[in-house]
Design a protein around this motif. Structure first.
Motif, short mmCIF file in Angstrom:
data_model
loop_
_atom_site.label_atom_id
_atom_site.label_comp_id
_atom_site.label_asym_id
_atom_site.label_seq_id
_atom_site.Cartn_x
_atom_site.Cartn_y
_atom_site.Cartn_z
N UNK A 38 -3.64 13.97 1.82
CA UNK A 38 -3.49 12.86 0.88
C UNK A 38 -3.32 11.56 1.66
N UNK A 39 -3.48 10.46 0.97
CA UNK A 39 -3.41 9.16 1.63
C UNK A 39 -2.02 8.86 2.19
N UNK A 40 -1.00 9.56 1.72
CA UNK A 40 0.35 9.37 2.27
C UNK A 40 0.35 9.60 3.78
N UNK A 41 -0.46 10.57 4.24
CA UNK A 41 -0.49 10.93 5.66
C UNK A 41 -1.69 10.35 6.39
N UNK A 42 -2.34 9.35 5.78
CA UNK A 42 -3.51 8.74 6.41
C UNK A 42 -3.07 7.92 7.61
N UNK A 43 -3.60 8.19 8.82
CA UNK A 43 -3.16 7.48 10.02
C UNK A 43 -3.45 5.98 9.94
N UNK A 44 -2.47 5.18 10.32
CA UNK A 44 -2.67 3.73 10.29
C UNK A 44 -3.79 3.28 11.20
N UNK A 45 -3.94 3.95 12.33
CA UNK A 45 -4.97 3.55 13.29
C UNK A 45 -6.38 3.74 12.73
N UNK A 80 -10.32 12.59 0.11
CA UNK A 80 -11.64 12.69 -0.51
C UNK A 80 -11.59 13.84 -1.49
N UNK A 81 -12.47 13.90 -2.48
CA UNK A 81 -12.41 14.95 -3.50
C UNK A 81 -12.36 16.35 -2.89
N UNK A 82 -11.35 17.12 -3.29
CA UNK A 82 -11.22 18.48 -2.81
C UNK A 82 -10.40 18.61 -1.54
N UNK A 93 0.01 5.67 6.35
CA UNK A 93 0.02 4.73 5.25
C UNK A 93 1.32 4.85 4.46
N UNK A 94 1.77 6.10 4.23
CA UNK A 94 3.03 6.30 3.52
C UNK A 94 4.21 5.72 4.27
N UNK A 95 4.20 5.86 5.57
CA UNK A 95 5.26 5.30 6.42
C UNK A 95 5.28 3.78 6.31
N UNK A 96 4.09 3.17 6.30
CA UNK A 96 4.01 1.71 6.20
C UNK A 96 4.58 1.22 4.86
N UNK A 97 4.30 1.96 3.80
CA UNK A 97 4.84 1.60 2.49
C UNK A 97 6.36 1.65 2.50
N UNK A 98 6.93 2.69 3.10
CA UNK A 98 8.39 2.83 3.18
C UNK A 98 8.99 1.66 3.95
#
Length: 321
Positions: free
Chosen positions: A103-110, A97-99, A60-65
């Motif tokens: 982080x969402x920066x590394x959330x896989x696009x797939x 998710x809590x704890x 997700x972070x890559x897509x934003x960039x």
């Protein structure tokens, strides 16, 4: 051009050898550099630490960039870019998710699904404007990602906004308009600002840039500032008599009708602060320029303006707006 460097292997910095290879000066520099290596004066360069915020590919972070480097992003207004950057930054820094460490920066696009984006929205659901800002940012991101082929489907197509239970900007009442008029007489800059918004329905971003160049007899014609680069909307409206009279009586600037005391046009924020102070002077601290635009729309609707006439007057593109 052939260049020669002194290098002792992986991790060592390259040192330029500028003399002719084989010459006494070249050999002298070479021997001197060898001596520095043996003495420990030349050491391997410490490996660069990875940037923990740098996104890995297909996340997700890559897509934003990628989106922020695109031509589509370049077309956004600076204010929109600022808002979207802030929204993306906050979302990307949040734990999946809590704890969780991830982080969402590394959330896989797939694995990016509607449920994930709903989670990002709902975390700030108590702040509807913030939540809906996230929705807008995510919709724009995934729509672009699908268009350029980074996503096989748009997971935000069904992402709905959070319900906004607030009343938004206060809509001026007729009594409040009269109270403002009583404090700021005809011929004053404050009265002109009031009428310029009330009788045109202009947003403050439009009101501060309107000037003689936009006047054609008794008509004002301009392109709305909002979305002017991506989806421009042209507005043509008649100059109603109360506004026409104030344009003759009140002081105006050289480039714009509304100008600061020193002459230049107002900035967006500067005008908002200035007009807010005029409202406070009139005993109306709860009123604002934006609420005045809503009052103009209310007046027009109560005067039997149709939905499509309201859209034309106020620059709205859909019936929902």
């Amino acid at each position: 051009v052939t260049r020669f460097y002194f290098m002792r292997g992986r991790g060592f910095k390259k040192i330029r050898m500028r003399d002719v290879p084989g010459s006494p000066a070249f050999l002298a520099q070479y021997q001197a550099l060898l001596g520095q290596v043996e003495a420990g004066a030349i050491k391997p360069v410490a490996p660069r630490k990875p940037n923990p915020l740098a996104p890995t590919s297909r996340t997700l972070g890559w897509l934003v960039v990628q989106h922020q480097a695109s031509a589509d992003w370049a077309e956004y207004d600076e204010a929109t870019k600022k808002q979207r950057r802030s929204a993306y930054q906050r979302m990307l820094d949040e734990a999946i998710f809590p704890g969780a460490v991830e982080v969402f920066r590394d959330f896989p696009l797939d694995e990016l699904k509607l449920k994930s984006m709903e989670a990002l929205r709902d975390r700030v659901r108590s702040q509807p404007s913030v939540a809906n800002g996230r929705v807008k940012a995510l919709r724009a991101l995934t729509k672009w990602g699908k268009k350029v082929g980074h996503l096989t489907a748009d997971p935000a197509l069904e992402l709905s906004k959070a319900p906004d239970v607030s009343e938004g900007w206060h809509t001026w009442t007729e009594a409040e308009v009269e109270q403002f008029e009583a404090r700021h007489p005809s011929g004053s800059k404050a009265r002109l600002a009031l009428y310029l918004i009330l009788y045109t329905g202009a947003r403050r971003s439009d009101a501060i840039m309107l000037g003689r160049k936009h006047r054609r007899g008794m008509t004002l014609t301009w392109t709305a500032f909002k979305n002017r680069n991506r989806h421009p909307v042209q507005i043509d409206i008649p100059i109603l008599q109360p506004l026409a009279e104030e344009l003759e009586r009140a002081p105006t600037g050289d480039l714009t009708f509304l100008a600061t005391e020193k002459g230049p046009p107002f900035t967006h924020g500067g005008f908002g602060n200035w007009f807010k102070n005029r409202c406070i002077e009139a005993g109306l601290p709860h009123c604002s320029a934006h609420g005045l635009r809503k009052a103009g729309a209310t007046r027009a609707a109560e005067a039997s303006a149709t939905s499509h006439e309201l859209m034309s007057m106020f620059g709205w593109k859909t019936l929902a707006e």
